[in-house]
Write a protein that holds these residues in place. Structure first.
Motif, mmCIF file in Angstrom:
data_model
loop_
_atom_site.group_PDB
_atom_site.id
_atom_site.type_symbol
_atom_site.label_atom_id
_atom_site.label_comp_id
_atom_site.label_asym_id
_atom_site.label_seq_id
_atom_site.Cartn_x
_atom_site.Cartn_y
_atom_site.Cartn_z
ATOM 1 N N UNK A 291 50.630 23.858 61.803
ATOM 2 C CA UNK A 291 51.827 24.314 61.092
ATOM 3 C C UNK A 291 52.376 25.539 61.803
ATOM 4 N N UNK A 292 53.646 25.828 61.535
ATOM 5 C CA UNK A 292 54.239 27.016 62.135
ATOM 6 C C UNK A 292 55.045 27.751 61.065
ATOM 7 N N UNK A 293 54.773 29.007 60.880
ATOM 8 C CA UNK A 293 55.492 29.775 59.867
ATOM 9 C C UNK A 293 56.083 31.005 60.525
ATOM 10 N N UNK A 294 57.371 31.159 60.407
ATOM 11 C CA UNK A 294 58.045 32.243 61.095
ATOM 12 C C UNK A 294 58.969 32.981 60.133
ATOM 13 N N UNK A 295 58.888 34.294 60.066
ATOM 14 C CA UNK A 295 59.763 35.110 59.224
ATOM 15 C C UNK A 295 60.079 34.475 57.883
ATOM 16 N N UNK A 296 59.049 34.218 57.130
ATOM 17 C CA UNK A 296 59.244 33.511 55.872
ATOM 18 C C UNK A 296 58.433 34.156 54.764
ATOM 19 N N UNK A 297 58.722 33.748 53.541
ATOM 20 C CA UNK A 297 57.930 34.171 52.407
ATOM 21 C C UNK A 297 57.311 32.946 51.765
ATOM 22 N N UNK A 304 51.389 24.132 53.681
ATOM 23 C CA UNK A 304 52.321 23.982 54.795
ATOM 24 C C UNK A 304 51.623 23.289 55.961
ATOM 25 N N UNK A 305 52.136 22.116 56.324
ATOM 26 C CA UNK A 305 51.628 21.379 57.490
ATOM 27 C C UNK A 305 52.704 21.296 58.565
ATOM 28 N N UNK B 297 54.214 36.854 63.764
ATOM 29 C CA UNK B 297 53.081 36.359 62.982
ATOM 30 C C UNK B 297 52.766 34.920 63.353
ATOM 31 N N UNK B 298 51.473 34.612 63.289
ATOM 32 C CA UNK B 298 51.047 33.250 63.580
ATOM 33 C C UNK B 298 49.874 32.911 62.668
ATOM 34 N N UNK B 299 49.927 31.756 62.047
ATOM 35 C CA UNK B 299 48.867 31.382 61.124
ATOM 36 C C UNK B 299 48.367 29.980 61.437
ATOM 37 N N UNK B 314 46.503 35.126 62.494
ATOM 38 C CA UNK B 314 45.346 34.834 61.650
ATOM 39 C C UNK B 314 44.928 33.384 61.854
ATOM 40 N N UNK B 315 43.621 33.179 61.929
ATOM 41 C CA UNK B 315 43.108 31.837 62.200
ATOM 42 C C UNK B 315 41.827 31.613 61.408
ATOM 43 N N UNK B 316 41.645 30.434 60.855
ATOM 44 C CA UNK B 316 40.427 30.062 60.114
ATOM 45 C C UNK B 316 39.960 31.171 59.189
#
Lengths: 402, 381
Positions: A291-297, A304-305, B297-299, B314-316
């Motif tokens: 998944x990729x989450x950027x500048x979000x709430x 989120x996938x 940020x990266x998750x 952040x990972x696992x």
């Protein structure tokens, strides 16, 4: 013992310009900012300002709002003496009336206010996003020895003619009121937030009710009458974030501003001025591998996938693999299925967006509409929803709506 | 049916097995150990009881219980702020003659007058070291159907190494395995060292209230301390003791390693769904705002509660409410409890930070899979 000041919150508005979002709920109950509803702002402001008695005047589609407010506990407004009370129109010995206007709504509840014998009454509006310390407003009202004060915002001169304007002298004393004038003499727009001395409010509401010609409206009737009688009226300058979220585009914009508190001035991350709400009680949200989450709430319960960019996901939203969400406001419980593309739009609660469906479009020079999907709608697989569409009915697989 | 409520009251022992996770309970007790990004361990048993209509619940606290009182408040979030029943928290020394209790018998003896004055026919008893969405109604139904004196719950599990390894500390709470024949419990072993899958007791019991009062009273006057050792085991032949096998998802905390592993397991969707399926788990509301992902940020494979601000990678990992991750910070295979702050450029791997830990700019901390680094509450690194 009487209360110093109680609040009357006007929450009867239909919010007809929010169309699909207010089919089943009143405007103050419209979700905002990931986990709030609009009414959380005035209610939290009240409790943070030390106001513990609030009457909420409802009329249009009150069910969601009533259930949401409940006993007021989430806002710490479940009190033995005072607290929050929902006040719908009711039947009296002489018959029953819907609320005819803002002033009439308060008039019909004079006996509610009397129970608390306050010195001051603050009239609030349930359709604004604003963090404001009403105790500072009251301090101003007392310092000026005012009988009536109104909170005003400076607006750009070129936009001034869209507002109700207060013309004030150097001491902030109001000398004239102009309702949406062609030639504005002032750029101080009324925020629709008033403090009255209780005896003055009472007197003018009774007088206004007796006038068969009156529209029973604060802006059109009560304020002009106060001016006519030369009452001590003052304008309190407010300079923080304030937004009337009366239209789809302003609601979308205000949500986007929450994503950028450093520049927009609406900071929900302020421990000293928390905004309270009824919580979903879901587990922490999950961002999956890939998944990729950027500048979000992202709120509790989300899964989120896919890709989420510059968007707000409310509690329990699911974004399946390959789905792309951008510049979008996605309200609680909505599922965005695999491969769907959801951009520059508002999707209400418990919607299903089918696989590979396309909702809205990123703005271009010709086109910058905010597509809107109403609550509980099913948008079929491969369906296409144009950027100006307002969807109130289920959309079949592959169907296009513009 | 007008009233779906179980005719049972609940009793929770929040301190049992504290000594198995000494680091985590230095300023709290087992029941208030944070778990699964926004809960405390007690939330699972308490919510399970409430969801089964058990709304008269006594909690017998022994020590270090400030955090639990703070968490539970009036019990409103579990719908336990009731005129009848609701939540009753019994501090030690509530009775003139009794000090801090060691085992269940001593604890129960101190509330005998309370137990006698209640109305429910049955009592369910539980510890708090297991996160489980438990169906008490199924247990109570099985108990009534069998006509047993007491029914105890077990789950087939391999005993964790930390339990089996001989420990000199004789003050640690005992654990039990069962030998069952059909549903009959024929033998209860204390601190078994057996390898392989065992019928590992979950210490969740149901019995009639009057029966419990009688047994506890008799055992206590003759010096009994532990319910299992001093009531059940000596009378195993006379009593009708039945086993109730629980086959659902359960996360049992027996040491630091299992605490780490059981949290991490919830990153797999099927485990998370199994634990939270069916009935909701309630917890204290903090009114945090939604979590923000900012800038770079990266998750990747993370569970994050509300109120966090993520500017790094952040990972696992599992992040509790209000965690801040600075720019360029890297967090991998970590559990960060409430309000942990990881400043810009810091790097953490296999680390458990307790509440309000601050890791300053550029610091690096690294544990291993088998031995995660633990940083105590309020520490600054």
């Amino acid at each position: 013992m009487g209360k110093e000041m109680i609040a009357m919150l006007l929450a009867g508005g239909q919010g007809s310009r929010l169309y699909a979002l207010t089919q089943k709920l009143a405007k103050p109950a419209v979700p905002f900012g990931g986990k709030y509803r609009i009414i959380d702002f005035p209610l939290s402001n009240c409790v943070n300002s030390g106001i513990d008695t609030v009457g909420i005047l409802t009329q249009y589609q009150p069910l969601v709002l009533n259930e949401y407010i409940g006993n007021g506990q989430p806002w710490d407004l479940d009190r033995l003496y005072g607290g929050v009370h929902v006040l719908p129109p009711y039947q009296k010995a002489s018959g029953s009336d819907w609320y005819k206007g803002t002033a009439n709504a308060i008039y019909q509840n004079l006996s509610f206010i009397e129970r608390y014998d306050p010195e001051y009454v603050i009239i609030l509006s349930g359709d604004q996003i604003c963090k404001q310390d009403y105790s500072d407003f009251l301090r101003f009202h007392k310092e000026k020895g005012a009988e009536f004060s109104v909170a005003v915002m400076e607006v750009p001169w070129e936009e001034a003619s869209r507002f109700g304007l207060m013309v004030a002298d150097g001491d902030d004393k109001i000398t004239e009121f102009q309702e949406k004038p062609k030639n504005p003499k002032s750029n101080l727009a009324s925020m629709g937030i008033y403090i009255f001395n209780w005896d003055i409010l009472r007197k003018y509401l009774i007088e206004d009710e007796a006038d068969p010609e009156s529209e029973n409206d604060f802006g059109n009737n009560i304020i002009p009458n106060l001016l006519r009688d030369g009452r001590r009226m003052y304008a309190y300058h407010f300079s923080g974030y304030w937004k009337d979220v009366g239209t789809i585009s302003s609601l979308w914009e205000a949500n986007m501003e929450v994503l950028d508190p450093e520049h927009s001035g609406i900071n929900l991350f302020d421990d000293n001025w928390k905004i309270y709400s009824r919580n979903s009680g879901m587990t922490g949200h999950k961002i999956s591998s890939g998944a990729k989450v950027e500048n979000s709430m992202i709120t509790d319960g989300c899964k989120v996938y896919g890709d989420v960019k510059h968007s707000i996901l409310f509690a329990g939203v699911k974004v399946e693999p390959g789905a792309v969400v951008e510049d979008a406001v996605v309200m609680g419980g909505t599922i965005i299925k695999a491969g769907a593309k959801v951009s520059h739009c508002i999707v209400a609660e418990n919607v299903v967006i089918g696989e590979n469906a396309v909702v809205g479009a990123m703005p271009t020079e010709e086109e910058s509409g905010v597509a809107t999907i109403g609550a509980g709608i099913y948008v079929g697989d491969g369906a296409k929803i144009g950027p100006n569409a307002m969807i109130n009915e289920n959309v079949k697989d592959g169907e296009e709506k513009w | 049916m007008v009233n779906a409520n179980a005719d049972a009251m609940g009793i929770i022992f929040p301190n049992i097995y504290d000594k198995y996770v000494p680091e985590l309970v230095s300023e709290r007790l087992m029941a208030s150990i944070p778990f699964a990004s926004r809960y405390r361990l007690v939330d699972f048993l308490l919510s399970s009881m409430v969801n089964c209509g058990i709304d008269n619940i006594a909690i017998l606290v022994r020590q270090n219980y400030f955090s639990l009182l703070d968490h539970l408040g009036s019990g409103r979030e579990w719908d336990l702020a009731r005129k009848k029943g609701g939540l009753n928290i019994f501090p030690p020394y509530a009775q003139k003659t009794i000090g801090m209790y060691g085992g269940r018998v001593e604890g129960l003896a101190s509330i005998l007058p309370f137990l006698k004055s209640q109305k429910e026919k049955y009592v369910v008893i539980s510890d708090t070291n297991i996160a489980v969405n438990f169906d008490f109604n199924a247990l109570i139904e099985a108990h009534i159907a069998s006509g047993a004196d007491v029914t105890m719950t077990y789950r087939k599990e391999v005993l964790p190494k930390s339990l089996v390894e001989v420990d000199d500390d004789t003050t640690r709470d005992l654990y039990y395995t069962l030998e069952v024949n059909g549903d009959r419990v024929e033998k209860i072993n204390i601190n078994s060292q057996e390898s392989g899958e065992q019928n590992f007791s979950m210490n969740i019991y149901v019995m009639e209230r009057e029966w419990l009062i009688d047994k506890v009273h008799k055992a206590f006057v003759s010096g009994g301390v532990y319910f299992e050792r001093d009531i059940l085991i000596p009378q195993i032949d006379e009593l009708d003791i039945r086993g109730f096998e629980f086959t659902g998802y359960a996360a049992r905390i027996t040491d630091m390693k299992s605490y780490f592993d059981e949290n991490m397991k919830l990153l797999q969707d099927e485990n998370l769904e199994a634990l939270f399926a069916g009935h909701p788990i309630y917890t204290k509301i903090r009114d945090d705002n939604p979590t923000r992902y900012v800038g770079e940020a990266n998750a990747d494979n993370v569970m994050v509660a509300d109120g966090c601000v993520i500017e790094g990678e952040i990972e696992n990992s599992i992040l509790f409410r209000g965690v801040k991750i600075g720019k360029g910070a890297k967090v991998k295979n970590c559990i960060l409890m409430q309000d942990t702050v990881v400043e810009d450029g810091a790097s953490l791997e296999y680390v458990i930070t307790d509440k309000r830990v601050a890791v300053s700019e550029g610091k690096e901390l690294k544990g291993t899979d088998t031995f995660p680094v633990y940083i105590a509450k309020h520490q600054a690194v």
